[in-house]
Design an enzyme around this catalytic site. Sequence first.
Site, PDB file in Angstrom:
ATOM      1  N   HIS A  98      43.037  42.285  42.290  1.00 16.45           N
ATOM      2  CA  HIS A  98      42.379  43.398  41.593  1.00 16.45           C
ATOM      3  C   HIS A  98      41.426  42.854  40.552  1.00 16.45           C
ATOM      4  CE1 HIS A  98      46.247  42.480  39.677  1.00 16.45           C
ATOM      5  NE2 HIS A  98      45.664  42.779  38.524  1.00 16.45           N
ATOM      6  N   LEU A  99      40.357  43.581  40.381  1.00 14.59           N
ATOM      7  CA  LEU A  99      39.347  43.242  39.376  1.00 14.59           C
ATOM      8  C   LEU A  99      39.434  44.281  38.266  1.00 14.59           C
ATOM      9  CD1 LEU A  99      35.649  42.323  40.068  1.00 14.59           C
ATOM     10  CD2 LEU A  99      36.186  44.146  38.466  1.00 14.59           C
TER      11      LEU A  99
END
Length: 112
Positions: A98-99
């Site tokens: 995830h960013l």
Amino acid sequence: MSDCIFCKIANGDIPTEFLYSDENVVAFRDLNPQAPVHVLVIPKKHYASASAVEDDSVWSNLMSSAVKIAKQLELDKNGYRMVINTGEQGGQSVPHLHLHLLAGRNLGWPPG
Ligand code: AMP
């Protein structure tokens, strides 16, 4: 991955409001925001971390989606930060790539 919380969010098992969605990526607000704007951008496909990615298109999809979302939210006016915590010392707590897209305040550097 049947026991992965972000897989469940991505496939709709956990109802979540998406700020963005396409065939590869979804984005939603972080449950525990660290800035006035804190969005998570994730690939729909499960990768345990950045280190598990072997297909370069995952990166182009993730990064280009994050920049698109930042523009949609007009974060490019004052600036924003994109972070990918990776592994134990990198501070990763959810084992699905995830960013973090963070904005809305002056973000300190170096990070803690
Ligand atoms: P990291 O520590 O980089 O692995 O980030 C994981 C992030 O996921 C944290 O900022 C959490 O607040 C966030 N998070 C965990 N569960 C959820 C959830 N169900 N919905 C939204 N955000 C979540």
